[in-house]
Design a protein around this motif. Structure first.
Motif, short mmCIF file in Angstrom:
data_model
loop_
_atom_site.label_atom_id
_atom_site.label_comp_id
_atom_site.label_asym_id
_atom_site.label_seq_id
_atom_site.Cartn_x
_atom_site.Cartn_y
_atom_site.Cartn_z
N UNK A 20 40.32 -67.50 -30.33
CA UNK A 20 40.55 -66.08 -30.06
C UNK A 20 41.91 -65.94 -29.39
N UNK A 21 42.76 -65.07 -29.93
CA UNK A 21 44.09 -64.90 -29.35
C UNK A 21 44.64 -63.52 -29.68
N UNK A 22 45.44 -62.97 -28.77
CA UNK A 22 46.18 -61.73 -29.05
C UNK A 22 47.58 -62.16 -29.48
N UNK A 23 47.72 -62.48 -30.76
CA UNK A 23 48.93 -63.14 -31.26
C UNK A 23 50.03 -62.17 -31.65
N UNK A 24 51.22 -62.41 -31.14
CA UNK A 24 52.42 -61.80 -31.69
C UNK A 24 53.06 -62.82 -32.62
N UNK A 25 53.99 -62.37 -33.46
CA UNK A 25 54.65 -63.29 -34.39
C UNK A 25 55.33 -64.43 -33.65
N UNK A 26 55.96 -64.12 -32.52
CA UNK A 26 56.63 -65.15 -31.75
C UNK A 26 55.64 -66.19 -31.23
N UNK A 27 54.46 -65.74 -30.77
CA UNK A 27 53.43 -66.67 -30.32
C UNK A 27 53.06 -67.63 -31.45
N UNK A 28 52.79 -67.06 -32.61
CA UNK A 28 52.31 -67.89 -33.71
C UNK A 28 53.39 -68.83 -34.23
N UNK A 29 54.65 -68.46 -34.08
CA UNK A 29 55.74 -69.32 -34.53
C UNK A 29 55.62 -70.70 -33.89
N UNK A 30 55.13 -70.76 -32.64
CA UNK A 30 54.98 -72.03 -31.95
C UNK A 30 53.54 -72.52 -31.92
N UNK A 31 52.57 -71.61 -31.82
CA UNK A 31 51.17 -72.03 -31.84
C UNK A 31 50.78 -72.61 -33.19
N UNK A 32 51.48 -72.20 -34.24
CA UNK A 32 51.18 -72.71 -35.57
C UNK A 32 51.22 -74.24 -35.58
N UNK A 33 52.20 -74.83 -34.91
CA UNK A 33 52.31 -76.28 -34.83
C UNK A 33 51.06 -76.90 -34.19
N UNK A 34 50.54 -76.22 -33.17
CA UNK A 34 49.34 -76.72 -32.50
C UNK A 34 48.12 -76.65 -33.41
N UNK A 35 47.98 -75.54 -34.13
CA UNK A 35 46.87 -75.42 -35.08
C UNK A 35 46.96 -76.48 -36.17
N UNK A 36 48.17 -76.69 -36.67
CA UNK A 36 48.35 -77.69 -37.72
C UNK A 36 48.02 -79.09 -37.19
N UNK A 37 48.46 -79.39 -35.98
CA UNK A 37 48.17 -80.69 -35.38
C UNK A 37 46.67 -80.86 -35.14
N UNK A 38 46.00 -79.77 -34.75
CA UNK A 38 44.54 -79.83 -34.55
C UNK A 38 43.85 -80.15 -35.87
N UNK A 39 44.29 -79.48 -36.95
CA UNK A 39 43.69 -79.72 -38.26
C UNK A 39 43.87 -81.17 -38.71
N UNK A 40 45.00 -81.75 -38.37
CA UNK A 40 45.26 -83.15 -38.72
C UNK A 40 44.45 -84.11 -37.86
N UNK A 41 44.26 -83.76 -36.59
CA UNK A 41 43.51 -84.62 -35.67
C UNK A 41 42.01 -84.55 -35.92
#
Length: 374
Positions: A20-41
């Protein structure tokens, strides 16, 4: 060493997770890496994302813009996101989305909401009455009983401001969150923003430039005319740059030999397009085109990637400039330096002189000083 908040046993048996997050585009620009890393882990766990609209309103006139929030297009193209809750912009749709999420019976819910964390702690538990719920937990004073009661809804929580070292880039802050939550380690090189632009939108940008007669064939000239993207708009007035400055900057740049043939694309948020068009119609500027990603988010990064230089106030555009690897000049307040562009080699930050100054305090002369050094 501090133990991770989500136990390993829960991660092993969990088949899906709701963030759950109140995401702005800028937030997701960097959080995207975390989500991708989570999916890989944790490849056995499907990622679902609840995008909460903090501008939620009963005013029907606001719904068309809220409904077309560009982030939804970006999320829809992410291969590591299995489901998105994006209809939270009206109270009725918000309640409907809660009911849909409850049907999923989530075994694990994580709130990444830094605004009003007690409210989101309760929302996470409402969505998942029986699951393991983790969320942000900012310090609550002795008289803030309602906040402390809300935090009791969490199985685990952490202060988002107390995990990373002070003064680090926002990407390092997000990486620290995921380390605290899941024990995930990351390196600075893994935090560089990225965007995968679908081919149809790459073609769109090229065709749009051709229709403006901005198309370039570098083989035809040893010194081709440059294409500069200017973004003066942000969500809040504090971070916007006056359109008068844009006109002044265009004139100042064209007065320089190296920039005299420059073509300009001026970014405009969709809801301001009519006003901006009226403003620029009142000025005789050739080779200047107004642009807005009216149909799809990827229109924006596709256009950015075609440019030689991006000049932007402190909003998503300056982060996307790094993602498409185009040099950027960022106009920022002194507040929130952790949000400066991450790629220092391809980024120049111009900061307002005084801490209380808004972005409009940055002058064209300051921008030209930087340009003349390039």
């Amino acid at each position: 060493m501090t133990a991770q908040l989500v136990p390993v046993e829960i991660l092993k048996k969990t088949d899906k997770i709701l963030f759950i997050a109140h995401l702005a585009l800028g937030d997701f620009t960097y959080l995207q890496n975390c989500f991708q890393a989570f999916a890989q882990a944790f490849p056995h766990i499907k990622i679902h994302v609840w995008v909460d609209e903090v501008r939620r309103t009963n005013k029907t006139e606001a719904w068309p813009y809220l409904k077309k929030y560009a982030l939804y297009d970006w999320l829809a193209e992410c291969p590591f996101v299995a489901r998105i809750y994006q209809q939270t912009y009206s109270p009725a749709l918000f309640e409907q989305s809660i009911a849909e999420a409850q049907q999923q019976d989530y075994p694990l819910v994580v709130s990444l909401a830094t605004l009003r964390p007690p409210m989101y702690a309760k929302l996470a538990r409402q969505i998942s009455p029986r699951g393991f719920v983790v969320g942000m937990k900012k310090p609550a004073g002795i008289f803030a009983l309602h906040k402390r009661l809300a935090y009791r809804q969490l199985d685990a929580g952490f202060d988002p401001d107390g995990v990373a070292e002070r003064g680090v880039h926002i990407s390092a802050v997000y990486a620290a969150w995921f380390n605290r939550l899941f024990g995930m380690q990351s390196t600075p090189s893994s935090r560089q923003p990225f965007v995968r632009i679908p081919e149809q939108w790459s073609r769109y940008a090229q065709e749009q430039l051709k229709s403006w007669d901005f198309e370039r064939d570098r083989r035809q000239s040893a010194n081709p005319a440059k294409l500069v993207f200017i973004n003066p708009y942000a969500k809040t007035p504090k971070r916007c740059w006056p359109l008068e400055r844009v006109v002044e900057l265009v004139a100042a740049m064209r007065a320089q030999v190296g920039w005299k043939d420059t073509r300009f694309v001026v970014n405009v948020v969709p809801e301001e397009m009519a006003r901006a068009k009226a403003f620029f119609d009142g000025h005789t500027l050739d080779r200047v085109q107004l642009f807005s990603a009216q149909d799809n988010f990827f229109q924006l990064p596709a256009m950015l990637r075609e440019c030689d230089l991006i000049i932007s106030v402190e909003t998503a555009v300056m982060h996307l400039a790094n993602a498409v690897q185009v040099p950027v000049i960022a106009l920022m307040r002194q507040k929130n330096p952790e949000w400066a562009p991450i790629d220092k080699e391809n980024s120049i930050v111009i900061t307002a002189t005084n801490r209380r100054d808004w972005v409009k305090a940055i002058t064209v002369a300051q921008v030209m000083t930087v340009l003349n050094r390039k």
